[in-house]
Design a protein around this motif. Structure first.
Motif, PDB file in Angstrom:
ATOM      1  N   ALA A 254       0.835  -1.205   0.000  1.00  0.00           N
ATOM      2  CA  ALA A 254       0.000   0.000   0.000  1.00  0.00           C
ATOM      3  C   ALA A 254       0.870   1.256   0.000  1.00  0.00           C
ATOM      4  O   ALA A 254       0.602   2.217  -0.727  1.00  0.00           O
ATOM      5  CB  ALA A 254      -0.940  -0.005   1.208  1.00  0.00           C
ATOM      6  N   ILE A 255       1.926   1.229   0.804  1.00  0.00           N
ATOM      7  CA  ILE A 255       2.818   2.391   0.886  1.00  0.00           C
ATOM      8  C   ILE A 255       3.513   2.616  -0.464  1.00  0.00           C
ATOM      9  O   ILE A 255       3.596   3.735  -0.964  1.00  0.00           O
ATOM     10  CB  ILE A 255       3.861   2.182   2.007  1.00  0.00           C
ATOM     11  CG1 ILE A 255       3.168   2.271   3.373  1.00  0.00           C
ATOM     12  CG2 ILE A 255       5.000   3.189   1.904  1.00  0.00           C
ATOM     13  CD1 ILE A 255       4.036   1.847   4.546  1.00  0.00           C
ATOM     14  N   ASP A 256       3.963   1.524  -1.053  1.00  0.00           N
ATOM     15  CA  ASP A 256       4.671   1.587  -2.327  1.00  0.00           C
ATOM     16  C   ASP A 256       3.759   2.104  -3.442  1.00  0.00           C
ATOM     17  O   ASP A 256       4.162   2.930  -4.257  1.00  0.00           O
ATOM     18  CB  ASP A 256       5.153   0.167  -2.664  1.00  0.00           C
ATOM     19  CG  ASP A 256       6.471   0.199  -3.411  1.00  0.00           C
ATOM     20  OD1 ASP A 256       7.176   1.222  -3.292  1.00  0.00           O
ATOM     21  OD2 ASP A 256       6.781  -0.785  -4.104  1.00  0.00           O
ATOM     22  N   ARG A 257       2.529   1.624  -3.437  1.00  0.00           N
ATOM     23  CA  ARG A 257       1.546   2.057  -4.442  1.00  0.00           C
ATOM     24  C   ARG A 257       1.290   3.550  -4.316  1.00  0.00           C
ATOM     25  O   ARG A 257       1.269   4.282  -5.294  1.00  0.00           O
ATOM     26  CB  ARG A 257       0.229   1.301  -4.244  1.00  0.00           C
ATOM     27  CG  ARG A 257      -0.107   0.376  -5.392  1.00  0.00           C
ATOM     28  CD  ARG A 257      -1.440  -0.309  -5.178  1.00  0.00           C
ATOM     29  NE  ARG A 257      -1.426  -1.186  -4.015  1.00  0.00           N
ATOM     30  CZ  ARG A 257      -2.296  -1.128  -3.018  1.00  0.00           C
ATOM     31  NH1 ARG A 257      -3.266  -0.227  -3.026  1.00  0.00           N
ATOM     32  NH2 ARG A 257      -2.212  -1.967  -2.004  1.00  0.00           N
ATOM     33  N   ARG A 258       1.080   3.959  -3.070  1.00  0.00           N
ATOM     34  CA  ARG A 258       0.798   5.381  -2.874  1.00  0.00           C
ATOM     35  C   ARG A 258       2.012   6.226  -3.248  1.00  0.00           C
ATOM     36  O   ARG A 258       1.895   7.293  -3.839  1.00  0.00           O
ATOM     37  CB  ARG A 258       0.429   5.655  -1.427  1.00  0.00           C
ATOM     38  CG  ARG A 258       0.433   7.144  -1.164  1.00  0.00           C
ATOM     39  CD  ARG A 258      -0.200   7.488   0.132  1.00  0.00           C
ATOM     40  NE  ARG A 258       0.328   8.773   0.581  1.00  0.00           N
ATOM     41  CZ  ARG A 258      -0.349   9.895   0.523  1.00  0.00           C
ATOM     42  NH1 ARG A 258      -1.566   9.911   0.061  1.00  0.00           N
ATOM     43  NH2 ARG A 258       0.176  11.015   0.939  1.00  0.00           N
ATOM     44  N   ALA A 264       4.461  10.211  -9.222  1.00  0.00           N
ATOM     45  CA  ALA A 264       4.093  10.429 -10.619  1.00  0.00           C
ATOM     46  C   ALA A 264       3.303  11.732 -10.780  1.00  0.00           C
ATOM     47  O   ALA A 264       3.483  12.462 -11.755  1.00  0.00           O
ATOM     48  CB  ALA A 264       3.278   9.245 -11.138  1.00  0.00           C
ATOM     49  N   SER A 265       2.434  12.030  -9.820  1.00  0.00           N
ATOM     50  CA  SER A 265       1.575  13.219  -9.960  1.00  0.00           C
ATOM     51  C   SER A 265       2.297  14.503  -9.576  1.00  0.00           C
ATOM     52  O   SER A 265       1.792  15.593  -9.796  1.00  0.00           O
ATOM     53  CB  SER A 265       0.332  13.066  -9.083  1.00  0.00           C
ATOM     54  OG  SER A 265       0.693  13.210  -7.722  1.00  0.00           O
ATOM     55  N   GLY A 266       3.469  14.368  -8.956  1.00  0.00           N
ATOM     56  CA  GLY A 266       4.180  15.563  -8.480  1.00  0.00           C
ATOM     57  C   GLY A 266       3.771  15.957  -7.071  1.00  0.00           C
ATOM     58  O   GLY A 266       4.332  16.891  -6.498  1.00  0.00           O
ATOM     59  N   ALA A 267       2.786  15.243  -6.500  1.00  0.00           N
ATOM     60  CA  ALA A 267       2.306  15.613  -5.157  1.00  0.00           C
ATOM     61  C   ALA A 267       3.380  15.413  -4.093  1.00  0.00           C
ATOM     62  O   ALA A 267       3.454  16.172  -3.124  1.00  0.00           O
ATOM     63  CB  ALA A 267       1.061  14.794  -4.810  1.00  0.00           C
ATOM     64  N   LEU A 268       4.225  14.404  -4.288  1.00  0.00           N
ATOM     65  CA  LEU A 268       5.289  14.147  -3.309  1.00  0.00           C
ATOM     66  C   LEU A 268       6.288  15.302  -3.273  1.00  0.00           C
ATOM     67  O   LEU A 268       6.623  15.832  -2.215  1.00  0.00           O
ATOM     68  CB  LEU A 268       6.009  12.833  -3.640  1.00  0.00           C
ATOM     69  CG  LEU A 268       7.153  12.461  -2.701  1.00  0.00           C
ATOM     70  CD1 LEU A 268       6.652  12.204  -1.300  1.00  0.00           C
ATOM     71  CD2 LEU A 268       7.912  11.238  -3.217  1.00  0.00           C
ATOM     72  N   GLU A 269       6.723  15.708  -4.448  1.00  0.00           N
ATOM     73  CA  GLU A 269       7.681  16.808  -4.518  1.00  0.00           C
ATOM     74  C   GLU A 269       7.063  18.073  -3.937  1.00  0.00           C
ATOM     75  O   GLU A 269       7.697  18.813  -3.183  1.00  0.00           O
ATOM     76  CB  GLU A 269       8.123  17.030  -5.966  1.00  0.00           C
ATOM     77  CG  GLU A 269       9.408  17.838  -6.041  1.00  0.00           C
ATOM     78  CD  GLU A 269       9.664  18.436  -7.427  1.00  0.00           C
ATOM     79  OE1 GLU A 269       8.991  18.016  -8.392  1.00  0.00           O
ATOM     80  OE2 GLU A 269      10.514  19.340  -7.506  1.00  0.00           O
TER      81      GLU A 269
END
Ligand SMILES: Nc1nc2c(ncn2[C@@H]2O[C@H](COP(=O)(O)OP(=O)(O)OP(=O)(O)O)[C@@H](O)[C@H]2O)c(=O)[nH]1
Ligand SMILES: [Mg+2]
Length: 332
Positions: A254-258, A264-269
């Motif tokens: 689940a963590i890896d998927r998220r 990919a969406s840029g939300a992490l950055e």
């Protein structure tokens, strides 16, 4: 050349980046120090290791005492190491003044993890200052990443105040719950459940297996009524037994998927950039207050101003503005 007693932060930064664990431990001690000369050395050292690797995962793990955080992290960490990761665990306990005892306890519970070269376990004393927790834990995460630990886990006891601070430091916040308790929120404030990106119902084994399944169902229902931590991610609930290891890989999946999704969406950055911006302003706020408190002319005024405010003769707002204007030497 360094003078005796002086910290050679460049050497420390280099050793750290080479993966030297002792250097990492020393570096974290340095950032935790409140001595002004240590702080400057810590800042130079941090600048020497930045920017760090970006392909890392920062997790917050929280839950009430006894829910099984240490047992879970031990099982989870061993699984990650088998998959080739290197894992750093930073444990914060702002709730108690327990000293070496709890640290020793945790060390024994994470015994196997603690012996592995691919793991680094570090208890963080907090001295009661939650803001301080966040400030220095953030730096400790950066140091662990620079030393080659690609998964950083910040463990905190679920008592209510520390969660928000920790959630602001990590990519993903994981809440551990115990079976039972019906649909009541297990001594947790609703707000903490709303912070969670992932809920893990631990102890789903033996006699507790049925109760765990009910708790999972209850929380699935309850979550429909709550706000999710992230708009782009529905909070998942996963039953786990940290003791037997069952379900632990599902948590990682689940963590890896998220992680893949937010990368990919840029939300992490975006999240990390915003966290860094917030940290800048938190540092500025602290530094300004420290400078103000340290100013001789302000220090002379403070006792009388405090007396007036405490007696209800002056409003805190007006008194603060007055002090600030004197400090700045101009209207504020
Ligand atoms: N049956 C069962 N017991 C568990 C499980 N995980 C932990 N426990 C037990 O629960 C107790 C508490 O576990 P810990 O891992 O120390 O819990 P903790 O959340 O780290 O506790 P604190 O550090 O005190 O906040 C221990 O006796 C564990 O053996 C599990 O999956 N199943
Ligand atoms: Mg523990």
């Amino acid at each position: 050349m360094s003078r005796p007693g002086e910290i050679d932060e460049e050497r420390l930064a280099a050793a750290l980046k080479a993966g030297d664990r002792r250097a990492l431990a020393q570096a974290i001690t340095l950032v935790e120090s409140t001595r002004p000369d240590h702080r400057r050395a810590a800042e130079r050292m941090l600048d020497a290791v930045l920017p760090g690797p970006v392909d890392t995962i920062r997790l917050g793990i929280s839950g009430v005492p006894g829910v099984g955080k240490s047992t879970f992290i031990e099982a989870f960490g061993r699984m990650l190491i088998e998959r080739g990761h290197r894992i750093a665990v930073l444990a914060i306990d702002p709730s108690s003044k327990r000293g070496g005892g709890s640290i020793l306890g945790d060390k024994t519970r994470m015994a196997e993890l603690g012996r592995s070269d691919a793991a680094f376990i570090r208890p963080s004393p907090t001295r009661g200052a939650l803001g301080g927790v966040a400030r220095r834990t953030r730096e400790a995460i950066l140091l662990c990443e620079a030393a080659g630990f690609d998964v950083a886990i910040v463990e905190t006891v679920g008592v209510g105040q520390s969660e928000t601070a920790v959630a602001d430091l990590v990519d993903m916040f994981v809440l551990l719950l115990q079976p039972g308790g019906g649909d009541e929120l297990q001594g947790m404030k609703k707000g903490i459940v709303e912070l969670a990106d992932l809920i893990v119902v631990n102890k789903a084994d033996g006699d507790l297996a049925d109760a765990a399944a009910r708790t999972v169902a209850d929380y699935r229902n309850a979550l429909r009524l709550l706000r999710c931590a992230s708009p782009d991610w529905r909070t998942e609930i996963i039953p786990v037994s940290a003791l037997t290891g069952s379900g632990v890989d599902a948590v990682w999946d689940a963590i890896d998927r998220r992680r893949a999704a937010v990368a990919a969406s840029g939300a992490l950055e975006h999240r990390r950039r915003e966290q860094a911006r917030q940290a800048l302003w938190a540092e500025l706020g602290e530094a300004l207050v420290e400078a103000l408190r340290g100013d001789a002319s302000i220090r002379r005024l403070v006792p009388e101003v405090e007396r007036r405010v405490m007696a209800g003769r002056a409003s805190p707002s007006a008194a603060a503005r007055d002090l600030l204007e004197r400090f700045l030497g101009r209207p504020a």
